[in-house]
Structure formats: C-alpha cells, structure tokens
Enzyme design. Sequence first.
Site, short mmCIF file in Angstrom:
data_model
loop_
_atom_site.label_atom_id
_atom_site.label_comp_id
_atom_site.label_asym_id
_atom_site.label_seq_id
_atom_site.Cartn_x
_atom_site.Cartn_y
_atom_site.Cartn_z
N CYS A 1 44.04 45.67 37.96
CA CYS A 1 44.18 45.85 36.48
C CYS A 1 44.53 47.50 36.38
CB CYS A 1 43.03 45.62 35.77
SG CYS A 1 41.46 46.77 36.55
N CYS B 1 41.68 49.76 37.68
CA CYS B 1 41.77 49.61 39.24
C CYS B 1 42.87 50.60 39.78
CB CYS B 1 41.92 48.15 39.60
SG CYS B 1 40.69 47.09 39.10
#
Length: 79
Positions: free
Chosen positions: A12, A15
């Site tokens: 994501c 991340c």
Amino acid sequence: MKKIIKVLGPGCPKCKTTFTNVETAIKQLGIDAEVIKIEDIEEMMQYNILTTPVLMIDEVIKVKGRIAQIDEIKELLKS
C-alpha cells in the site's frame, strides 16, 4: 554489525513510503544495513501482526500501523 531491517506490508502507499523512508535514513546515516520488504500475507502472519506497515529492526517491531518518519528511523537505528 550489519542491521537487518524489515518492512512488512502488502504494498500500500503507506508501506511504500515507509520503505522509501528507511532507504533514505540508511543513506543519511551511512550505515551498513540489509533492507527486506515483505509483502506476502502468509509470511506477514508469521510475525503475528494485524496492522501495516510494520518496521522491524533486527527482528524487533519498532513501528506498527503508521508511516515511520525518516528522523524517527534514524534514531531507532542509532540505538
């Protein structure tokens, strides 16, 4: 001793930002570290985490569920 840094998350934006921040912090400190990105859900489950991103340094969870900032990462790496 070489630090082992792991960023756990499914890929994501949070991340990815954490991973980029880790790379930046390492460059700024000029330290020897291996950065491992773990995106596999099965592998993440072995660490018993529910929220991502997770920043681990030498197998110890340091930040969980939020983006780790560059200055914060640098402090964690110094200790």
